[in-house]
Design an enzyme around this catalytic site. Structure first.
Site, PDB file in Angstrom:
ATOM      1  N   ASN A 155      12.301 -11.750  -2.069  1.00 25.87           N
ATOM      2  CA  ASN A 155      11.732 -10.866  -3.091  1.00 25.87           C
ATOM      3  C   ASN A 155      12.884 -10.191  -3.815  1.00 25.87           C
ATOM      4  O   ASN A 155      12.915 -10.081  -5.030  1.00 25.87           O
ATOM      5  CB  ASN A 155      10.845  -9.796  -2.450  1.00 25.87           C
ATOM      6  CG  ASN A 155       9.534 -10.369  -1.953  1.00 25.87           C
ATOM      7  OD1 ASN A 155       9.040 -11.373  -2.468  1.00 25.87           O
ATOM      8  ND2 ASN A 155       8.981  -9.735  -0.926  1.00 25.87           N
ATOM      9  N   THR A 180       6.712 -12.964  -0.399  1.00 29.27           N
ATOM     10  CA  THR A 180       5.821 -13.148  -1.552  1.00 29.27           C
ATOM     11  C   THR A 180       6.455 -13.915  -2.722  1.00 29.27           C
ATOM     12  O   THR A 180       5.844 -14.829  -3.259  1.00 29.27           O
ATOM     13  CB  THR A 180       5.326 -11.769  -2.033  1.00 29.27           C
ATOM     14  OG1 THR A 180       4.492 -11.241  -1.002  1.00 29.27           O
ATOM     15  CG2 THR A 180       4.527 -11.865  -3.315  1.00 29.27           C
ATOM     16  N   HIS A 232       0.331  -4.867   5.616  1.00 32.96           N
ATOM     17  CA  HIS A 232       1.585  -4.216   6.030  1.00 32.96           C
ATOM     18  C   HIS A 232       1.312  -2.879   6.696  1.00 32.96           C
ATOM     19  O   HIS A 232       1.924  -2.535   7.702  1.00 32.96           O
ATOM     20  CB  HIS A 232       2.501  -3.972   4.827  1.00 32.96           C
ATOM     21  CG  HIS A 232       3.323  -5.158   4.452  1.00 32.96           C
ATOM     22  ND1 HIS A 232       4.346  -5.613   5.243  1.00 32.96           N
ATOM     23  CD2 HIS A 232       3.256  -5.986   3.386  1.00 32.96           C
ATOM     24  CE1 HIS A 232       4.889  -6.679   4.672  1.00 32.96           C
ATOM     25  NE2 HIS A 232       4.243  -6.932   3.542  1.00 32.96           N
ATOM     26  N   ASP A 262       0.659 -16.897   0.208  1.00 35.92           N
ATOM     27  CA  ASP A 262       2.114 -16.946   0.017  1.00 35.92           C
ATOM     28  C   ASP A 262       2.883 -16.796   1.329  1.00 35.92           C
ATOM     29  O   ASP A 262       4.083 -17.035   1.386  1.00 35.92           O
ATOM     30  CB  ASP A 262       2.556 -15.869  -0.985  1.00 35.92           C
ATOM     31  CG  ASP A 262       2.068 -14.480  -0.602  1.00 35.92           C
ATOM     32  OD1 ASP A 262       1.151 -14.365   0.240  1.00 35.92           O
ATOM     33  OD2 ASP A 262       2.598 -13.506  -1.147  1.00 35.92           O
ATOM     34  N   HIS A 263       2.203 -16.384   2.396  1.00 38.41           N
ATOM     35  CA  HIS A 263       2.772 -16.233   3.747  1.00 38.41           C
ATOM     36  C   HIS A 263       1.667 -15.636   4.577  1.00 38.41           C
ATOM     37  O   HIS A 263       0.669 -15.148   4.039  1.00 38.41           O
ATOM     38  CB  HIS A 263       4.002 -15.313   3.763  1.00 38.41           C
ATOM     39  CG  HIS A 263       3.747 -13.963   3.157  1.00 38.41           C
ATOM     40  ND1 HIS A 263       3.039 -12.982   3.805  1.00 38.41           N
ATOM     41  CD2 HIS A 263       4.053 -13.453   1.937  1.00 38.41           C
ATOM     42  CE1 HIS A 263       2.938 -11.924   3.015  1.00 38.41           C
ATOM     43  NE2 HIS A 263       3.534 -12.179   1.874  1.00 38.41           N
ATOM     44  N   LYS A 308       0.636  -7.490  -8.332  1.00 39.61           N
ATOM     45  CA  LYS A 308       2.104  -7.564  -8.234  1.00 39.61           C
ATOM     46  C   LYS A 308       2.686  -8.363  -9.395  1.00 39.61           C
ATOM     47  O   LYS A 308       2.188  -9.449  -9.699  1.00 39.61           O
ATOM     48  CB  LYS A 308       2.512  -8.267  -6.935  1.00 39.61           C
ATOM     49  CG  LYS A 308       2.248  -7.489  -5.669  1.00 39.61           C
ATOM     50  CD  LYS A 308       2.804  -8.263  -4.471  1.00 39.61           C
ATOM     51  CE  LYS A 308       2.509  -7.542  -3.165  1.00 39.61           C
ATOM     52  NZ  LYS A 308       2.958  -8.321  -1.994  1.00 39.61           N
ATOM     53  N   ASP A 309       3.784  -7.885  -9.945  1.00 36.82           N
ATOM     54  CA  ASP A 309       4.464  -8.619 -11.022  1.00 36.82           C
ATOM     55  C   ASP A 309       4.817 -10.044 -10.584  1.00 36.82           C
ATOM     56  O   ASP A 309       4.492 -11.020 -11.256  1.00 36.82           O
ATOM     57  CB  ASP A 309       5.729  -7.858 -11.490  1.00 36.82           C
ATOM     58  CG  ASP A 309       6.548  -7.260 -10.351  1.00 36.82           C
ATOM     59  OD1 ASP A 309       6.584  -7.863  -9.253  1.00 36.82           O
ATOM     60  OD2 ASP A 309       7.158  -6.197 -10.555  1.00 36.82           O
ATOM     61  N   ARG A 310       5.463 -10.180  -9.409  1.00 36.77           N
ATOM     62  CA  ARG A 310       5.900 -11.515  -8.989  1.00 36.77           C
ATOM     63  C   ARG A 310       4.729 -12.441  -8.690  1.00 36.77           C
ATOM     64  O   ARG A 310       4.849 -13.654  -8.823  1.00 36.77           O
ATOM     65  CB  ARG A 310       6.851 -11.417  -7.792  1.00 36.77           C
ATOM     66  CG  ARG A 310       6.307 -10.716  -6.559  1.00 36.77           C
ATOM     67  CD  ARG A 310       7.441 -10.463  -5.560  1.00 36.77           C
ATOM     68  NE  ARG A 310       7.011  -9.847  -4.308  1.00 36.77           N
ATOM     69  CZ  ARG A 310       6.810  -8.549  -4.114  1.00 36.77           C
ATOM     70  NH1 ARG A 310       6.982  -7.703  -5.120  1.00 36.77           N
ATOM     71  NH2 ARG A 310       6.441  -8.082  -2.935  1.00 36.77           N
TER      72      ARG A 310
HETATM   73 ZN   LIG Z   1       4.201  -8.653   2.250  1.00 38.11          ZN
END
Ligand SMILES: [Zn+2]
Length: 538
Positions: free
Chosen positions: A93, A72, A301, A344-345, A155-157
């Site tokens: 990450n 991510t 996940h 992102d993936h 998510k922060d990122r």
């Molecule tokens: Zn993931």
């Protein structure tokens, strides 16, 4: 007099051409979205969400990540900087930092503090570790900081990296269910954010069961509801619908919403408030709203790409996006916003699912793998030389190697030989081999583009295709293979014509293409070609 007016008119037309930009750019990242979902679930999409973007926009069917690890943090950084971890520096990450002698998180920043309600650490975040500029940074520079940039995500990122160094704001969700930020961006949360939090909107989503959105027959594109490849959501006894969210919320708090489709819903609610209260897309200075939907990743996940939970999440996200597009039509105007959607993936198949269907994988105990390396080190060298093994990188203790009068190259050679005996390992490369990659080896190049010698390990492992670093139920991602690298890329809206390309494109092409489209500087680290398909048709 008449002549003067004509001249004046033509000057105005010329100027407006030179400055031609949309009122708003909207970047949407759907965390862990496989391109294949747009095909598999397409019949059950409404026509107003994903299919609106596909039917009226430009579809790149073959967009790929071109580095590993596909996670991510690196993904969001690469989308927005137009380069890869080797250059922008977000190599995972979390990754091992030799100088700190411990792992660091991609958006950690000890020098800032939280704005809003949450744990103190949840707000110690900024883009300080991102070494390149983003397309959003370049927009800020190009507009003399008048064009606003806001990044939002659970998510922060997912919020911080897209919004870049010069962002007006990035907002993310604390485990208490509040949207928070950090003092990197300002002194206090804007009133509209505090007001949004005070409404506790998550309660209205968590007071209901998570049921299937559509009739059960629609879900024949996924495995049976109850199967051995899905993890269990917050104490559920079985991975089956309906999920009693209320009791999960009572026991675990508001963070439960993150692993439900309603994490995406509440993010869209918040995005609308951002557009309204920050007046995005209302004046002649182009603004940029970067949205990242994270719940798709949490659910992916837990339950894997063949689960009904994932299918239902995408059917619901389709409705969320449809609703958000019609909101943008009204607020910003149909032809006034430029939008792109990517991921992102992607994600791997569950390894046990593949194995049970006769694909001969030997499931690996990834969690114990570092211990295996430590044991090998002790028996071979009489001491543990492993500092860290993460993101397929092995970090060796160079100080200890010296103290024990060992030769680094010999130690590497021994570890390489041992790693090659492991069932999942395809190849192992040393730092020297990676840095001398000359583009001839496809997968070595993936490692090269993800490798920053100041931040990566002494050896990097390429697993065989089919493997992914998860165990038992659910799935993960991170590899250089198609299941992790093939993501959607859709462009829609302002000056985008309908079309499709099946040529291979890489993720780092997005940022320079947006920059070219709106006529601003390219992000400083980008080396990628622009996507002429979305530029030619103007
Ligand atoms: Zn993931």
């Amino acid at each position: 007099m008449r002549k003067i007016i004509l001249l004046f008119t033509s000057v105005v037309i010329f100027n407006s051409y030179a400055q031609q930009r949309p009122k708003l750019v909207v970047g949407i990242v759907v965390d862990q979205m496989k391109m294949e979902y747009l095909y598999r679930f397409s019949d059950d999409f409404s026509g107003k969400g994903f299919r609106r973007l596909m039917d009226a926009g430009y579809v790149f069917h073959n967009t790929q990540y071109n580095y590993m690890p596909t996670y991510t943090g690196p993904g969001h950084a690469s989308i927005y900087t137009g380069t890869t971890p080797a250059i922008h520096g977000i190599v995972g990450n979390t990754w091992f930092d030799r100088s700190l002698e411990k792992s660091r998180y991609c958006t950690d920043d000890a020098s800032v503090s939280i704005l809003g309600k949450g744990e103190a650490d949840e707000g110690k975040m900024s883009p300080v570790n991102l070494e390149a500029t983003t397309v959003t940074d370049e927009l800020r520079l190009a507009t003399n900081f008048r064009g606003k940039v806001i990044g939002i995500s659970i998510k922060d990122r997912g919020a911080i990296l897209p919004a870049g160094h010069f962002a007006n704001w990035a907002f993310w969700m604390s485990d208490s269910g509040n949207f928070i930020s950090s003092t990197f961006y300002g002194k206090q949360l804007p009133d509209w954010v505090s007001g949004f939090n005070e409404k506790k909107l998550y309660e209205s989503y968590l007071n209901k069961d998570w049921t299937l959105l559509k009739p059960e027959s629609v879900y024949d594109k996924s495995l049976a509801d109850d199967n051995a490849y899905e993890g269990l959501l917050y104490g559920s006894e079985k991975p089956v619908f309906p999920y009693d969210l209320k009791s999960m919320y009572v026991k675990n708090g508001a963070k439960v919403i993150k692993t439900t489709p309603f994490g995406n819903s509440i993010l869209a609610d918040f995005a609308k408030e951002a557009v309204i209260n920050e007046n995005l897309g209302t004046d002649n200075e182009t603004d940029f709203l970067a949205i990242s939907f994270s719940s798709t990743d949490y659910i992916g996940h837990l339950t894997g790409p063949r689960s009904r939970e994932v299918q239902d999440t995408y059917l619901r996200l389709d409705e969320t996006i449809a609703d958000f597009l019609s909101f943008l039509d009204q607020k910003v105007g149909k032809d006034n916003y430029l939008l792109f959607l990517t991921s992102d993936h992607a994600a791997a198949e569950n390894q046990n699912f593949l194995k049970d269907n006769k694909y001969s994988l030997l499931p690996v105990a990834y969690k114990q793998f570092t211990n295996k390396l430590r044991e090998f080190s002790k028996t071979t060298f009489g001491t543990d030389l492993v500092l860290n093994y993460s993101n397929y990188n092995l970090f060796l203790d160079k100080k200890k190697i010296k103290e024990n009068n060992l030769v680094l190259d010999e130690v590497k050679k021994n570890f390489k030989e041992f790693l090659m005996t492991q069932p999942q390992v395809k190849r192992v490369y040393t730092e020297e081999e990676i840095l001398s990659a000359n583009g001839t080896d496809f997968y070595l190049n993936y490692i090269f583009k993800g490798y920053d010698p100041k931040q990566n390990g002494d050896l990097v492992v390429l697993d065989k295709p089919g493997y992914s670093a998860h165990e038992g139920r659910g799935t993960s991602h991170g590899t250089a293979f198609n299941y992790d690298t093939h993501v959607p890329l859709l462009f829609y809206g302002w000056n985008i014509k309908k079309g499709a390309s099946f040529d291979r494109k890489v993720i780092s092409q997005i940022a320079p293409s947006i920059a070219q489209k709106i006529k601003i500087d390219f992000p400083n680290g980008t080396e990628a070609d622009v996507l002429t398909e979305i530029l030619d048709n103007e």
